[in-house]
Motif scaffolding. Sequence first.
Motif, PDB file in Angstrom:
ATOM      1  N   TYR A  65     -18.355  29.798   4.839  1.00  0.00           N
ATOM      2  CA  TYR A  65     -18.295  28.614   5.697  1.00  0.00           C
ATOM      3  C   TYR A  65     -18.983  27.439   5.021  1.00  0.00           C
ATOM      4  N   ILE A  66     -18.203  26.437   4.668  1.00  0.00           N
ATOM      5  CA  ILE A  66     -18.715  25.151   4.190  1.00  0.00           C
ATOM      6  C   ILE A  66     -18.200  24.127   5.192  1.00  0.00           C
ATOM      7  N   PRO A  67     -19.078  23.600   6.056  1.00  0.00           N
ATOM      8  CA  PRO A  67     -18.603  22.711   7.123  1.00  0.00           C
ATOM      9  C   PRO A  67     -18.002  21.423   6.572  1.00  0.00           C
ATOM     10  N   GLU A  68     -17.176  20.791   7.404  1.00  0.00           N
ATOM     11  CA  GLU A  68     -16.554  19.537   7.000  1.00  0.00           C
ATOM     12  C   GLU A  68     -17.630  18.488   6.746  1.00  0.00           C
ATOM     13  N   TYR A  69     -17.373  17.618   5.800  1.00  0.00           N
ATOM     14  CA  TYR A  69     -18.288  16.520   5.484  1.00  0.00           C
ATOM     15  C   TYR A  69     -18.248  15.507   6.624  1.00  0.00           C
ATOM     16  N   LEU A  70     -19.413  15.147   7.152  1.00  0.00           N
ATOM     17  CA  LEU A  70     -19.485  14.285   8.325  1.00  0.00           C
ATOM     18  C   LEU A  70     -18.861  12.913   8.101  1.00  0.00           C
ATOM     19  N   ASN A  71     -19.016  12.349   6.913  1.00  0.00           N
ATOM     20  CA  ASN A  71     -18.476  11.026   6.624  1.00  0.00           C
ATOM     21  C   ASN A  71     -17.089  11.086   5.987  1.00  0.00           C
ATOM     22  N   GLY A  72     -16.481  12.265   5.999  1.00  0.00           N
ATOM     23  CA  GLY A  72     -15.150  12.411   5.419  1.00  0.00           C
ATOM     24  C   GLY A  72     -14.091  11.859   6.351  1.00  0.00           C
ATOM     25  N   SER A  73     -12.930  11.627   5.813  1.00  0.00           N
ATOM     26  CA  SER A  73     -11.822  11.096   6.612  1.00  0.00           C
ATOM     27  C   SER A  73     -10.742  12.164   6.699  1.00  0.00           C
ATOM     28  N   TRP A  74      -9.504  11.743   6.686  1.00  0.00           N
ATOM     29  CA  TRP A  74      -8.392  12.689   6.749  1.00  0.00           C
ATOM     30  C   TRP A  74      -8.329  13.582   5.514  1.00  0.00           C
ATOM     31  N   THR A  75      -9.109  13.266   4.475  1.00  0.00           N
ATOM     32  CA  THR A  75      -9.104  14.083   3.259  1.00  0.00           C
ATOM     33  C   THR A  75     -10.069  15.259   3.338  1.00  0.00           C
ATOM     34  N   ASN A  76     -10.695  15.487   4.492  1.00  0.00           N
ATOM     35  CA  ASN A  76     -11.649  16.590   4.638  1.00  0.00           C
ATOM     36  C   ASN A  76     -10.974  17.934   4.384  1.00  0.00           C
ATOM     37  N   HIS A  77     -11.787  18.919   4.050  1.00  0.00           N
ATOM     38  CA  HIS A  77     -11.303  20.261   3.720  1.00  0.00           C
ATOM     39  C   HIS A  77     -11.356  21.173   4.940  1.00  0.00           C
ATOM     40  N   ALA A  78     -10.681  22.303   4.859  1.00  0.00           N
ATOM     41  CA  ALA A  78     -10.792  23.342   5.888  1.00  0.00           C
ATOM     42  C   ALA A  78     -12.096  24.096   5.662  1.00  0.00           C
ATOM     43  N   ALA A  79     -12.826  24.384   6.717  1.00  0.00           N
ATOM     44  CA  ALA A  79     -14.173  24.938   6.594  1.00  0.00           C
ATOM     45  C   ALA A  79     -14.187  26.355   5.999  1.00  0.00           C
TER      46      ALA A  79
END
Length: 159
Positions: A65-79
């Motif tokens: 589990y690597i949580p989504e980056y808080l300041n990420g946009s639509w380019t965020n990854h799946a956790a």
Amino acid sequence: MPKEQGRKMIAQNKKARHDYHLEDTYEAGLVLQGTEVKSLREGRASLVDGFVDIDGGEAWLHAVYIPEYLNGSWTNHAARRKRKLLLHRAEIEKIERRVSERGLTIVPLALYFNDGRAKIEIALAKGKKSWDKRQAIAERTADREKEQALGRHLKGMQD
């Protein structure tokens, strides 16, 4: 800006050391997306349910589990997406042989940055039985009590 030096720990899997007999350990690189690296730099990850699978001559890390980056946009990854591990071909073949013939599993132990690069420590492991776990806890308790008694003796205190 100076390049990062040394080893910066992100996450450890203490449960794996308790639940398995660890045999060999390997250090592997990780193929990550940009937002995953940013999330790891914030020190956010969990290795508890993770495992490694070898498929088609490649090692894959599952369920970490690597949580989504808080300041990420639509380019965020799946956790909990599967991530490719970077190992030498000879290491992968050796690990695959040992897993298939001896019934071992591959568990992640630690996730860290080494000189600015994300690395993961994996181990070949064999599951412990419940009595093995109780015996390990009893040995740890006995060692702790011996150290405390020795310390009291050296200080001149009575038991």
